[in-house]
Design a protein around this motif. Sequence first.
Motif, short mmCIF file in Angstrom:
data_model
loop_
_atom_site.label_atom_id
_atom_site.label_comp_id
_atom_site.label_asym_id
_atom_site.label_seq_id
_atom_site.Cartn_x
_atom_site.Cartn_y
_atom_site.Cartn_z
N ALA A 203 0.84 -1.20 0.00
CA ALA A 203 0.00 0.00 0.00
C ALA A 203 0.87 1.25 0.00
CB ALA A 203 -0.91 -0.01 1.22
N THR A 204 0.38 2.30 -0.63
CA THR A 204 1.07 3.59 -0.65
C THR A 204 0.34 4.58 0.24
OG1 THR A 204 -0.20 4.48 -2.51
CG2 THR A 204 1.74 3.13 -3.04
N ASN A 205 0.87 5.79 0.31
CA ASN A 205 0.24 6.84 1.11
C ASN A 205 -0.87 7.57 0.36
OD1 ASN A 205 1.84 8.17 -0.72
ND2 ASN A 205 2.94 9.41 0.79
N LEU A 220 5.53 4.39 -0.97
CA LEU A 220 5.25 3.28 -0.06
C LEU A 220 5.22 3.80 1.38
CD1 LEU A 220 7.47 0.40 -1.49
CD2 LEU A 220 5.04 0.78 -1.86
N LEU A 221 4.39 3.17 2.20
CA LEU A 221 4.29 3.57 3.59
C LEU A 221 5.59 3.26 4.32
CD1 LEU A 221 0.71 2.17 4.36
CD2 LEU A 221 1.35 4.56 3.97
N PRO A 222 5.95 4.05 5.34
CA PRO A 222 7.17 3.76 6.11
C PRO A 222 7.05 2.43 6.84
CG PRO A 222 5.85 5.47 7.17
CD PRO A 222 5.25 5.24 5.83
N ASP A 223 8.19 1.92 7.29
CA ASP A 223 8.23 0.58 7.90
C ASP A 223 7.26 0.43 9.07
OD1 ASP A 223 10.08 -0.22 6.09
OD2 ASP A 223 11.81 0.00 7.41
N GLN A 225 4.44 1.58 9.37
CA GLN A 225 3.05 1.57 8.91
C GLN A 225 2.83 0.63 7.73
OE1 GLN A 225 1.58 5.60 8.14
NE2 GLN A 225 3.16 6.43 9.49
N SER A 226 3.88 -0.03 7.30
CA SER A 226 3.83 -0.83 6.06
C SER A 226 2.67 -1.80 6.02
CB SER A 226 5.15 -1.59 5.88
OG SER A 226 5.33 -2.51 6.95
N ASN A 227 2.15 -1.98 4.83
CA ASN A 227 1.03 -2.91 4.62
C ASN A 227 1.26 -3.64 3.31
OD1 ASN A 227 -1.37 -4.29 4.61
ND2 ASN A 227 -2.69 -2.49 4.68
N PHE A 228 1.76 -4.87 3.42
CA PHE A 228 2.06 -5.66 2.23
C PHE A 228 0.87 -6.53 1.86
CE2 PHE A 228 6.27 -5.21 4.42
CZ PHE A 228 6.79 -4.29 3.53
N GLY A 229 0.88 -7.00 0.63
CA GLY A 229 -0.21 -7.85 0.18
C GLY A 229 0.21 -8.73 -0.98
N PHE A 230 -0.76 -9.41 -1.55
CA PHE A 230 -0.48 -10.41 -2.57
C PHE A 230 -1.64 -10.45 -3.55
CE2 PHE A 230 -0.02 -14.90 -4.01
CZ PHE A 230 1.30 -14.84 -4.45
N CYS A 231 -1.31 -10.57 -4.82
CA CYS A 231 -2.32 -10.61 -5.88
C CYS A 231 -2.14 -11.85 -6.76
CB CYS A 231 -2.24 -9.38 -6.78
SG CYS A 231 -2.51 -7.80 -5.94
N THR A 232 -3.24 -12.40 -7.21
CA THR A 232 -3.23 -13.45 -8.24
C THR A 232 -4.11 -12.96 -9.38
OG1 THR A 232 -5.13 -14.59 -7.23
CG2 THR A 232 -2.93 -15.30 -6.56
N ALA A 233 -3.70 -13.30 -10.59
CA ALA A 233 -4.47 -12.86 -11.75
C ALA A 233 -4.32 -13.86 -12.88
CB ALA A 233 -4.01 -11.47 -12.20
N SER A 234 -5.31 -13.89 -13.73
CA SER A 234 -5.26 -14.71 -14.94
C SER A 234 -5.81 -13.88 -16.09
CB SER A 234 -6.06 -16.01 -14.79
OG SER A 234 -7.44 -15.73 -14.61
N TYR A 250 -2.38 -7.71 3.77
CA TYR A 250 -2.23 -8.46 5.01
C TYR A 250 -2.46 -7.62 6.26
CZ TYR A 250 0.17 -11.81 1.95
OH TYR A 250 0.49 -12.69 0.95
N GLY A 251 -2.33 -6.30 6.13
CA GLY A 251 -2.34 -5.45 7.32
C GLY A 251 -0.92 -5.28 7.83
N HIS A 252 -0.72 -4.28 8.66
CA HIS A 252 0.64 -4.01 9.15
C HIS A 252 1.15 -5.15 10.01
CE1 HIS A 252 4.17 -1.96 10.53
NE2 HIS A 252 3.78 -2.02 11.79
N GLN A 253 2.38 -5.58 9.73
CA GLN A 253 3.05 -6.63 10.50
C GLN A 253 4.32 -6.05 11.11
OE1 GLN A 253 3.11 -10.57 8.26
NE2 GLN A 253 2.66 -9.17 6.58
N PRO A 254 4.31 -5.77 12.40
CA PRO A 254 5.51 -5.19 13.03
C PRO A 254 6.76 -6.03 12.77
CG PRO A 254 3.65 -5.15 14.55
CD PRO A 254 3.22 -5.97 13.37
N GLY A 255 7.81 -5.38 12.34
CA GLY A 255 9.07 -6.06 12.12
C GLY A 255 9.24 -6.67 10.74
N VAL A 256 8.17 -6.74 9.95
CA VAL A 256 8.25 -7.33 8.61
C VAL A 256 8.55 -6.23 7.61
CG1 VAL A 256 7.02 -8.58 6.80
CG2 VAL A 256 6.66 -9.18 9.20
N THR A 257 9.65 -6.37 6.90
CA THR A 257 10.05 -5.37 5.91
C THR A 257 10.34 -6.05 4.57
OG1 THR A 257 12.37 -5.54 6.56
CG2 THR A 257 11.05 -3.86 7.67
N TYR A 258 10.41 -5.23 3.54
CA TYR A 258 10.76 -5.73 2.21
C TYR A 258 12.04 -5.05 1.78
CZ TYR A 258 10.50 -6.88 -2.73
OH TYR A 258 10.79 -7.34 -3.98
#
Length: 344
Positions: A203-205, A220-223, A225-234, A250-258
Motif C-alpha cells: 500500500a502507498t500513502n 510506499l508507507l514507512p516501515d 506503517q507498512s502494509n504488504f499484500g499479494f495478488c493473483t491474476a489470470s 495483510y495489514g501491518h506486521q511489526p518487524g516485517v520489511t521488504y
Amino acid sequence: MKALVALILLVQLPILKAVPAAPPAPLGCDDPESEAAAEVAVSYINGHSHHGYKFALNRIENIRVLPQGPNNDIIFLELDLLETKCHILSPTPLANCTVRSFTEHAVEGDCDVKLQKLDGKLSVLASKCHSHADSSEDVVRLCPDCPLLARLNNTEVLTTVTAALSAHNSKTTDAYLRLLEIGRANIQYHPVHTVFVEFAVAATNCSAAEAKDNAEACQLLPDDQSNFGFCTASEAIRPLQDLQVNCQLYGHQPGVTYSKGQGISAGLQPSVVQGHTNHNLRLSHNNPVASESSSSEFPSSILAAKSVAKRAIAEVAQHDKVPHPVGFVPPPPPCPGKIRHFKI
C-alpha cells in the motif's frame, strides 16, 4: 582361599574399567531429534529469505552430529524443501501453508545447514541454499495441458501483471497499490491461451482516487506503517480476452520489511529474476554468518554424512544375509528420511 579370590578380582577390576563404551548409534534422519533440528533450520531459512515463497520440509537427506563437549554438539543437515503457496511476506504460519502440487510445476529447494545444540537449545550457525524448478518434461509427461512456469521477465507476464494491477487500482476505493515483485508466472497454450501470475504488492500513502491525478507521487508507507499484500491474476488472451484479478492486503506486521534497494519501481530485480522462472534461495537468502570460510565446511561434512548413511545401508544388507527368525524386520537405514510430499 578367600584372599586368593579377592586378589583375582582386584587384578581384573582395572581391566574391566579399561573397556571403552560403545560409540552412540548414528542419528537417523527420521529421529525426533533430527526433525526438531530440521524445523529450526527451515524456520531460519524462511525467516532470512527476502523474495519469493516460504519453503516446507520435504525430506531430511542427511544428518551428521559432531560432539564438541558436554551438552554441546554441532549438527550438519542436508534438507530437501518444496515451495509453498505462501509468499515470504505472508503472515500465514508455515504449518498452514499449502505445498504446491507437482502439476503446478513445483520448485525444490536444497539446503545445507550447520546448527549448534548447546544445553538443549538449537541455533543456526550457517546455511547454503539454492532452488530450482522441476523439468518441464516431467510435468508434461504427467499432465500435458498443465501450464508451465514462464520466465518472470516474459513480455506476456509483464503485460498481464501491469494490466491486473491497473484493473485493481481502478476499481478499489482503498489504498493505491504498488508492485513489489512478481513471484510466479505460468502460461497455458491449450485449450485457451492464458497467462497466470502471482505478485507481491504494498500500500502507498495515496488512495486509489488520489493516485489518478499523479500516481508517481505516491510513496510506499514507512516501515512502522507498512502494509504488504499479494495478488493473483489470470488473463485469457485467445480466442477471447478476459482478465480476472484478486488482491489481498495483510495489514501491518511489526518487524516485517521488504528489501527496498532492488528496483521497486519495476517490481523486478534483474540480478535475481531476469531470465529465470523462480526466485532462487541462493540469491534471496541473505545470511551474513555464512561466509566463504564457514560455508566451506559443508562439502566434507556432508560427504562424511553420506558415507555414514552408505555404511549403515551396507551393514543392513550384510545383516540380511544372516538367518533371522520368522517375522524379523530389518531396521531402516538412518538416512535419507521419509518423503513428506513427493520427490522431484
